[in-house]
Design a protein around this motif. Structure first.
Motif: not given
Length: 186
Positions: A9-16, A26-31, A53-58, A69-72
């Motif tokens: 499962e991946m989360n996109p890295i911010s467009k900035e 994006g970055e892997i958030i779950e294997i 490392k680079y995606a600080t928000e979900m 969630t980011m808390d998880m």
């Protein structure tokens, strides 16, 4: 030879972060993965969250789909140690004795790009074996059905008349359902 079915499962890295996104969007958030023995029976499973490392928000859509969630993620390790544990799990016998399957080319591409971004040596024996023995089961399955276009995992399960087990977009359940589809197609 063992069979391993994996899902990320991946989360996109911010467009900035344009420069980083050029390498890896994006970055892997779950294997999640399951290992089958020679008789196609599940003998082991792997599930781990990964702190990006680079995606600080979900991403909102990603969070809705996965329930992550980011808390998880704050309690999790970053990609490099999590990936090392995954490689250890894949190679628990100390030998490269498995074939790797994922549902779609996206997982292979994500892994390859993220290893490049995070400077993991793709030429090491264990990593090179994994990448060299990687199968896109989505394409294999769609070819078996004679389809010109690929279909989603849940649609593929639907073609068998079987239910989708567990939660969609949970890496371990997606890996288990890919393995189930593999077994049903044999």
């Amino acid at each position: 030879m063992k069979l391993i079915f994996v899902d990320f499962e991946m989360n996109p890295i911010s467009k900035e972060r344009r420069q980083i996104r050029k390498i890896c969007p994006g970055e892997i958030i779950e294997i999640g993965a399951v290992k089958l023995d020679e008789q196609a029976q599940e003998i082991s499973s792997f599930k781990e969250y990964v702190l990006p490392k680079y995606a600080t928000e979900m991403d909102e859509t990603c969070q809705e789909l996965t329930g992550i969630t980011m808390d998880m993620l704050r309690q999790a390790d970053t990609f490099v140690p999590a990936f090392r544990r995954f490689l250890d799990w894949c190679n628990e016998t100390g030998e490269n004795d498995y074939e790797m399957y994922a549902w779609s080319e996206n997982d292979w591409r994500q892994l390859h790009n993220e290893m490049r971004l995070k400077k993991i040596n793709t030429q090491s024996d264990r990593v090179a074996w994994m990448l060299g023995h990687w199968q896109n089961f989505q394409q294999i399955y769609c070819n078996l059905l004679g389809l010109d276009n690929v279909i989603s995992l849940d649609k593929a399960i639907e073609t068998t008349g079987e239910p989708f087990d567990g939660q969609m977009h949970d890496a371990l359940w997606d890996a288990r359902n890919t393995a189930k589809l593999y077994m049903l197609s044999k």
